[in-house]
Design a protein around this motif. Structure first.
Motif, PDB file in Angstrom:
ATOM      1  N   ALA A 177     -30.164 -46.566 -63.724  1.00  0.00           N
ATOM      2  CA  ALA A 177     -30.842 -47.869 -63.793  1.00  0.00           C
ATOM      3  C   ALA A 177     -31.675 -47.985 -65.062  1.00  0.00           C
ATOM      4  CB  ALA A 177     -31.724 -48.061 -62.565  1.00  0.00           C
ATOM      5  N   VAL A 178     -32.386 -46.916 -65.416  1.00  0.00           N
ATOM      6  CA  VAL A 178     -33.187 -46.926 -66.637  1.00  0.00           C
ATOM      7  C   VAL A 178     -32.282 -47.078 -67.851  1.00  0.00           C
ATOM      8  CG1 VAL A 178     -34.648 -45.471 -68.114  1.00  0.00           C
ATOM      9  CG2 VAL A 178     -35.129 -45.639 -65.681  1.00  0.00           C
ATOM     10  N   GLY A 195     -29.245 -48.355 -67.902  1.00  0.00           N
ATOM     11  CA  GLY A 195     -28.650 -49.693 -67.859  1.00  0.00           C
ATOM     12  C   GLY A 195     -29.606 -50.763 -68.352  1.00  0.00           C
ATOM     13  N   PHE A 196     -30.872 -50.666 -67.966  1.00  0.00           N
ATOM     14  CA  PHE A 196     -31.862 -51.638 -68.430  1.00  0.00           C
ATOM     15  C   PHE A 196     -32.051 -51.528 -69.939  1.00  0.00           C
ATOM     16  CE2 PHE A 196     -36.259 -53.078 -69.160  1.00  0.00           C
ATOM     17  CZ  PHE A 196     -36.126 -54.383 -68.708  1.00  0.00           C
ATOM     18  N   THR A 197     -31.978 -50.316 -70.469  1.00  0.00           N
ATOM     19  CA  THR A 197     -32.147 -50.109 -71.904  1.00  0.00           C
ATOM     20  C   THR A 197     -30.992 -50.711 -72.697  1.00  0.00           C
ATOM     21  OG1 THR A 197     -33.336 -48.070 -71.402  1.00  0.00           O
ATOM     22  CG2 THR A 197     -32.607 -48.342 -73.670  1.00  0.00           C
ATOM     23  N   SER A 220     -29.777 -53.555 -72.307  1.00  0.00           N
ATOM     24  CA  SER A 220     -30.135 -54.948 -72.562  1.00  0.00           C
ATOM     25  C   SER A 220     -31.049 -55.008 -73.783  1.00  0.00           C
ATOM     26  CB  SER A 220     -30.852 -55.529 -71.341  1.00  0.00           C
ATOM     27  OG  SER A 220     -31.312 -56.820 -71.624  1.00  0.00           O
ATOM     28  N   TRP A 238     -33.077 -61.824 -75.833  1.00  0.00           N
ATOM     29  CA  TRP A 238     -33.614 -62.652 -74.765  1.00  0.00           C
ATOM     30  C   TRP A 238     -34.226 -63.910 -75.354  1.00  0.00           C
ATOM     31  CZ3 TRP A 238     -36.994 -58.478 -71.900  1.00  0.00           C
ATOM     32  CH2 TRP A 238     -36.162 -57.504 -71.365  1.00  0.00           C
ATOM     33  N   TYR A 281     -41.401 -61.891 -69.044  1.00  0.00           N
ATOM     34  CA  TYR A 281     -41.382 -60.430 -68.887  1.00  0.00           C
ATOM     35  C   TYR A 281     -42.768 -59.848 -69.152  1.00  0.00           C
ATOM     36  CZ  TYR A 281     -40.052 -55.566 -69.903  1.00  0.00           C
ATOM     37  OH  TYR A 281     -39.961 -54.203 -69.930  1.00  0.00           O
ATOM     38  N   SER A 300     -45.330 -59.186 -65.714  1.00  0.00           N
ATOM     39  CA  SER A 300     -45.725 -57.820 -65.365  1.00  0.00           C
ATOM     40  C   SER A 300     -47.239 -57.704 -65.274  1.00  0.00           C
ATOM     41  CB  SER A 300     -45.163 -56.814 -66.373  1.00  0.00           C
ATOM     42  OG  SER A 300     -45.668 -57.073 -67.670  1.00  0.00           O
ATOM     43  N   ASP A 337     -39.330 -51.134 -79.068  1.00  0.00           N
ATOM     44  CA  ASP A 337     -37.893 -51.150 -78.805  1.00  0.00           C
ATOM     45  C   ASP A 337     -37.137 -51.623 -80.042  1.00  0.00           C
ATOM     46  OD1 ASP A 337     -35.415 -52.965 -77.854  1.00  0.00           O
ATOM     47  OD2 ASP A 337     -35.692 -51.309 -76.435  1.00  0.00           O
ATOM     48  N   ALA A 380     -30.027 -45.847 -74.555  1.00  0.00           N
ATOM     49  CA  ALA A 380     -29.816 -45.784 -73.107  1.00  0.00           C
ATOM     50  C   ALA A 380     -29.603 -44.333 -72.659  1.00  0.00           C
ATOM     51  CB  ALA A 380     -28.629 -46.647 -72.702  1.00  0.00           C
TER      52      ALA A 380
END
Length: 171
Positions: A13-14, A16-18, A20, A25, A33, A37, A124, A144
């Motif tokens: 999951a980590v 996979g999110f990376t 993106s 966006w 986002y 948060s 990032d 990722a």
């Protein structure tokens, strides 16, 4: 890793999110986002503080614990005396000031989380650009994989700390 399937799923999951790319966006999604948060954490902190304060009042009302008055040992060591620096509390100070302080703390936590989240978006992009300058053809995949590996390593480190703590407590 105590639970290998869970550790692998979290790492996936980590990773996979990376994959993106936040730079792709829309500004509205990035703003949501960052602010979402912070709002979630601020709200959570406010709820936890309010629940803790309510529980403290219940314990104090039941006479189970005194959360307000600091006590020091008396001259004989067996009796408790109230220090002279403890002022009598007014109804205003008992209700209003702690509420303001708790709200401020919750807001500070929310703003801090939003700031850190905004910083992660900048970092990032900087890491991705650094990899591109080094000739990496697919930087998001490298990022990722690095994040998935980091997740697994941290899981292993935490498990080893838990094992050492458990062994220390049992002896």
């Amino acid at each position: 890793m105590k639970n290998l399937p869970l550790s692998l799923a979290l790492a996936a999951a980590v990773g996979g999110f990376t994959l993106s790319r936040p730079a792709d966006w829309s500004p509205r999604v990035r703003r949501a986002y960052v602010l979402g948060s912070g709002a979630a954490v601020g709200t959570g902190v406010a709820l936890v503080l309010r629940k803790g304060r309510r529980k403290g009042r219940e314990l104090a009302a039941a006479g189970t614990v005194d959360l307000v008055t600091p006590f020091t040992a008396g001259a004989g060591g067996d009796s408790a005396t109230v220090p002279s620096y403890v002022a009598a509390r007014t109804a205003e100070s008992q209700t209003r000031r702690p509420e303001i302080a708790m709200t401020g703390l919750a807001a500070l936590m929310g703003v801090t989380v939003s700031g850190i989240t905004a910083l992660t978006l900048v970092l990032d992009e900087a890491v991705e650009m650094w990899l591109v300058r080094r000739g990496v053809a697919r930087p998001r995949r490298v990022m990722a994989m690095a994040m998935a590996l980091h997740s697994l390593v941290m899981d292993q480190v935490m498990d080893s700390k838990d094992a050492k703590k458990a062994a220390h407590q049992s002896s």
